[in-house]
Design a protein around this motif. Structure first.
Motif, short mmCIF file in Angstrom:
data_model
loop_
_atom_site.label_atom_id
_atom_site.label_comp_id
_atom_site.label_asym_id
_atom_site.label_seq_id
_atom_site.Cartn_x
_atom_site.Cartn_y
_atom_site.Cartn_z
N ALA A 59 10.80 6.40 -40.87
CA ALA A 59 10.93 7.59 -40.50
C ALA A 59 10.09 8.82 -41.40
O ALA A 59 9.71 9.78 -40.62
CB ALA A 59 12.58 8.03 -39.99
N VAL A 60 10.42 8.53 -42.40
CA VAL A 60 9.95 9.63 -43.42
C VAL A 60 8.29 9.60 -43.38
O VAL A 60 7.80 10.54 -43.43
CB VAL A 60 10.45 9.38 -44.93
N SER A 61 7.89 8.25 -43.62
CA SER A 61 6.22 8.16 -43.78
C SER A 61 5.65 8.09 -42.48
O SER A 61 4.39 8.54 -42.38
CB SER A 61 6.00 6.87 -44.40
N SER A 66 4.99 16.26 -42.09
CA SER A 66 5.03 15.66 -43.40
C SER A 66 6.45 15.12 -43.90
O SER A 66 7.48 15.50 -43.23
CB SER A 66 4.49 16.85 -44.58
N ALA A 67 6.26 14.65 -45.05
CA ALA A 67 7.69 14.04 -45.47
C ALA A 67 8.59 15.04 -45.88
O ALA A 67 9.77 15.17 -45.61
CB ALA A 67 7.19 13.08 -46.52
N ARG A 68 7.72 15.98 -46.17
CA ARG A 68 8.73 17.36 -46.89
C ARG A 68 9.32 17.98 -45.67
O ARG A 68 10.62 18.18 -45.84
CB ARG A 68 7.72 18.37 -47.58
N ALA A 69 8.74 18.06 -44.27
CA ALA A 69 9.43 18.78 -43.41
C ALA A 69 10.38 17.88 -43.13
O ALA A 69 11.44 18.38 -42.57
CB ALA A 69 8.43 18.86 -42.15
N TRP A 70 10.40 16.56 -42.92
CA TRP A 70 11.46 15.64 -42.64
C TRP A 70 12.56 15.64 -43.59
O TRP A 70 14.07 15.89 -43.01
CB TRP A 70 10.90 14.30 -42.56
#
Length: 176
Positions: A59-61, A66-70
């Motif tokens: 889910a993150v990658s 972006s991962a930051r937004a997640w």
């Protein structure tokens, strides 16, 4: 991750988590601290955010952004969930612990009245020795000196005074 099989340091999700923490950890903590105004709670939010990233590495990658937004979305949702929770509405942070509630003193007052009444039924000699020993906290030797009687007399009056007090209390409904 399969149950019962620990992840190793070579596991790609561990490497991803370390990279995410290194790149976004401080910013995420500042974000959580700004919204919770409590360092302990902010650290809990960050820890839970990274725990969720560890449990859901795809889910993150694989997220469309972006991962930051997640990570920040997860943190925001955790903060909102905490504010909406019943626990948050019931808990109030205070600087010092409030005074403890004092229970009803009626039973203690009635016991004192009952004991006082029973003591008045005793002879003055027995009452004096019992009061000196149990409420005054004095030894047999100290009572003997204070009342001007031999120590044996004090012991005898203590023994018979306790028997008389027990009987007086039983007459007033205190049973044993």
């Amino acid at each position: 991750m399969r149950a019962g099989r620990p992840r190793s340091a070579a596991d790609p999700s561990i490497a991803l988590l370390q990279a995410l923490q290194h790149e976004h950890g401080d910013d995420l903590l500042r974000y959580a601290l700004r919204h919770t105004r409590d360092r302990g709670q902010a650290e809990d939010v960050v820890q839970e955010t990274f725990a969720r990233a560890w449990r859901h590495p795809l889910a993150v990658s694989g997220s469309s952004g972006s991962a930051r937004a997640w990570l920040f979305t997860v943190a925001r949702n955790l903060i909102v969930d905490e504010v909406r929770s019943a626990r948050h509405r019931r808990e109030i942070a205070v600087e010092s612990v409030p005074e403890q509630a004092v229970g009803d003193q009626a039973d203690a007052l009635l016991d004192r009245i009952l004991l006082s009444d029973a003591l008045t039924a005793l002879s003055p000699d027995h009452r004096a020795v019992l009061l000196e020993a149990y409420w005054g906290g004095r030894s047999v030797h100290e009572i003997a000196e204070r009342l001007g009687v031999p120590e044996g007399t004090v012991k005898s009056r203590l023994h018979y005074g306790m028997r008389a007090l027990r009987l007086a209390l039983q007459e007033r409904g205190v049973t044993r």
